[in-house]
Motif scaffolding. Structure first.
Motif, PDB file in Angstrom:
ATOM      1  N   GLU A   1       0.831  -1.203   0.000  1.00  0.00           N
ATOM      2  CA  GLU A   1       0.000   0.000   0.000  1.00  0.00           C
ATOM      3  C   GLU A   1       0.868   1.258   0.000  1.00  0.00           C
ATOM      4  O   GLU A   1       0.549   2.242  -0.684  1.00  0.00           O
ATOM      5  N   MET A   2       1.957   1.245   0.761  1.00  0.00           N
ATOM      6  CA  MET A   2       2.848   2.407   0.805  1.00  0.00           C
ATOM      7  C   MET A   2       3.418   2.704  -0.573  1.00  0.00           C
ATOM      8  O   MET A   2       3.500   3.864  -0.979  1.00  0.00           O
ATOM      9  N   ALA A   3       3.813   1.667  -1.287  1.00  0.00           N
ATOM     10  CA  ALA A   3       4.382   1.853  -2.623  1.00  0.00           C
ATOM     11  C   ALA A   3       3.365   2.526  -3.544  1.00  0.00           C
ATOM     12  O   ALA A   3       3.711   3.425  -4.320  1.00  0.00           O
ATOM     13  N   TYR A   4       2.122   2.117  -3.449  1.00  0.00           N
ATOM     14  CA  TYR A   4       1.068   2.728  -4.271  1.00  0.00           C
ATOM     15  C   TYR A   4       0.847   4.192  -3.873  1.00  0.00           C
ATOM     16  O   TYR A   4       0.738   5.079  -4.719  1.00  0.00           O
ATOM     17  N   LEU A   5       0.783   4.465  -2.571  1.00  0.00           N
ATOM     18  CA  LEU A   5       0.496   5.807  -2.083  1.00  0.00           C
ATOM     19  C   LEU A   5       1.641   6.790  -2.352  1.00  0.00           C
ATOM     20  O   LEU A   5       1.411   7.991  -2.504  1.00  0.00           O
ATOM     21  N   LEU A   6       2.858   6.279  -2.421  1.00  0.00           N
ATOM     22  CA  LEU A   6       4.035   7.135  -2.610  1.00  0.00           C
ATOM     23  C   LEU A   6       3.932   7.984  -3.879  1.00  0.00           C
ATOM     24  O   LEU A   6       4.361   9.143  -3.895  1.00  0.00           O
ATOM     25  N   THR A   7       3.358   7.456  -4.934  1.00  0.00           N
ATOM     26  CA  THR A   7       3.233   8.205  -6.191  1.00  0.00           C
ATOM     27  C   THR A   7       2.474   9.510  -5.976  1.00  0.00           C
ATOM     28  O   THR A   7       2.890  10.569  -6.464  1.00  0.00           O
ATOM     29  N   ALA A   8       1.394   9.472  -5.243  1.00  0.00           N
ATOM     30  CA  ALA A   8       0.605  10.681  -4.974  1.00  0.00           C
ATOM     31  C   ALA A   8       1.411  11.682  -4.165  1.00  0.00           C
ATOM     32  O   ALA A   8       1.350  12.890  -4.408  1.00  0.00           O
ATOM     33  N   VAL A   9       2.201  11.192  -3.221  1.00  0.00           N
ATOM     34  CA  VAL A   9       3.017  12.085  -2.397  1.00  0.00           C
ATOM     35  C   VAL A   9       4.092  12.741  -3.261  1.00  0.00           C
ATOM     36  O   VAL A   9       4.311  13.956  -3.196  1.00  0.00           O
ATOM     37  N   GLU A  10       4.744  11.951  -4.080  1.00  0.00           N
ATOM     38  CA  GLU A  10       5.801  12.494  -4.939  1.00  0.00           C
ATOM     39  C   GLU A  10       5.261  13.545  -5.904  1.00  0.00           C
ATOM     40  O   GLU A  10       5.941  14.518  -6.207  1.00  0.00           O
ATOM     41  N   LYS A  11       4.040  13.378  -6.381  1.00  0.00           N
ATOM     42  CA  LYS A  11       3.483  14.289  -7.378  1.00  0.00           C
ATOM     43  C   LYS A  11       2.824  15.532  -6.789  1.00  0.00           C
ATOM     44  O   LYS A  11       2.820  16.585  -7.431  1.00  0.00           O
ATOM     45  N   THR A  12       2.229  15.436  -5.577  1.00  0.00           N
ATOM     46  CA  THR A  12       1.384  16.541  -5.129  1.00  0.00           C
ATOM     47  C   THR A  12       1.675  17.064  -3.727  1.00  0.00           C
ATOM     48  O   THR A  12       0.994  17.991  -3.280  1.00  0.00           O
ATOM     49  N   ALA A  13       2.665  16.522  -3.021  1.00  0.00           N
ATOM     50  CA  ALA A  13       2.909  16.933  -1.636  1.00  0.00           C
ATOM     51  C   ALA A  13       3.515  18.322  -1.537  1.00  0.00           C
ATOM     52  O   ALA A  13       4.397  18.689  -2.309  1.00  0.00           O
ATOM     53  N   GLY A  14       3.033  19.074  -0.564  1.00  0.00           N
ATOM     54  CA  GLY A  14       3.683  20.302  -0.133  1.00  0.00           C
ATOM     55  C   GLY A  14       4.543  19.968   1.074  1.00  0.00           C
ATOM     56  O   GLY A  14       4.635  18.796   1.486  1.00  0.00           O
ATOM     57  N   PRO A  15       5.165  20.955   1.684  1.00  0.00           N
ATOM     58  CA  PRO A  15       6.055  20.695   2.838  1.00  0.00           C
ATOM     59  C   PRO A  15       5.363  19.987   4.007  1.00  0.00           C
ATOM     60  O   PRO A  15       5.947  19.111   4.633  1.00  0.00           O
TER      61      PRO A  15
END
Length: 189
Positions: A151-165
Motif C-alpha cells: 500500500e505504501m508503494a502505491y500511495l508514494l506516487t501521490a506524495v511524490e506528485k502533489t505533496a507540499g512541505p
C-alpha cells in the motif's frame, strides 16, 4: 460513511489526549468506535465529553501516531474538553450510550455544539495518501506487514506528485515509524 477526524478528550485530572479516529453519523448521533485498549475510550467513559476536530493538516494525524501530540489547543465553547486551535471546524459531544463490544465498542454521542472556523478547501492527493498511510500505521499490529509495504508503494506516487512541505513532513514521520517497526519485527521484539 466514515469521517477521519482528530478527537480530543480529557482524563479526570484534566490532561488532554489527542487521537486520530474515524467517526460515523447515525441518525442524530456521532459514533466513535475506538479499538481496545484506548485512552480515548477510557477518557470518554470517565468524563462523558469529547471534541471532534476537523482539520486539513495531515501532520496532526501522522504526528499523533508517531508520538507528536503537542498540537496547539484552545478552549471549546460549551464543554471543558479543548479543541485544536487550527481546526477548520469542531463539534462538542456528550456521551449518551455505549454499545459494548469486546474489540471495538461504539460510543453514541449527542452533538452539543458545532462551529466552523474557516472553509475546507479540499484535500490534494498527497493529503489523502498521508491519511491512508496513517490508517495503515494505526493498524500495524493487525495487518500483514507485506500488505502495508504494498500500500505504501502505491500511495508514494501521490506524495511524490502533489505533496507540499506539510504533507512531506507527515509522510516522513510515518515512514520513519514503519521503518522502526520493521526493524523491531526483524529483531524479534
Amino acid at each position: 460513511m466514515i469521517q477521519e477526524v482528530i478527537v480530543t478528550t480529557i482524563d479526570p485530572l484534566g490532561e488532554t489526549h489527542i487521537a486520530p479516529m474515524g467517526i460515523r453519523r447515525r441518525e442524530d448521533f456521532l459514533v466513535i468506535s475506538p479499538f481496545r485498549p484506548s485512552r480515548t475510550l477510557e477518557n470518554l467513559l470517565q468524563t462523558r465529553h469529547a471534541t471532534v476536530n476537523y482539520t486539513d493538516d495531515v501532520r496532526v494525524f501522522a504526528g499523533c501516531l508517531t508520538g507528536r501530540r503537542d498540537w496547539p489547543l484552545m478552549d471549546s465553547t460549551r464543554i471543558d474538553v479543548p479543541r485544536l486551535r487550527d481546526a477548520l471546524a469542531h463539534t462538542e459531544l456528550e456521551l449518551l450510550d455505549l454499545e459494548e463490544d469486546e474489540i471495538r465498542p461504539r460510543l453514541l454521542c449527542r452533538v452539543l455544539h458545532e462551529e466552523t472556523h474557516r472553509p475546507f478547501q479540499g484535500f490534494n492527493r498527497a493529503q489523502s495518501a498521508v491519511l491512508e498511510l496513517a490508517i495503515l500505521v494505526s493498524r500495524l499490529e493487525r495487518l500483514p506487514f507485506q500488505k502495508v509495504v504494498e500500500e505504501m508503494a502505491y500511495l508514494l506516487t501521490a506524495v511524490e506528485k502533489t505533496a507540499g512541505p506539510r504533507e512531506q513532513e507527515a509522510w516522513n514521520w510515518l515512514m520513519d515509524h514503519v521503518t522502526k517497526r520493521k526493524a523491531l519485527m526483524e529483531a524479534g521484539t
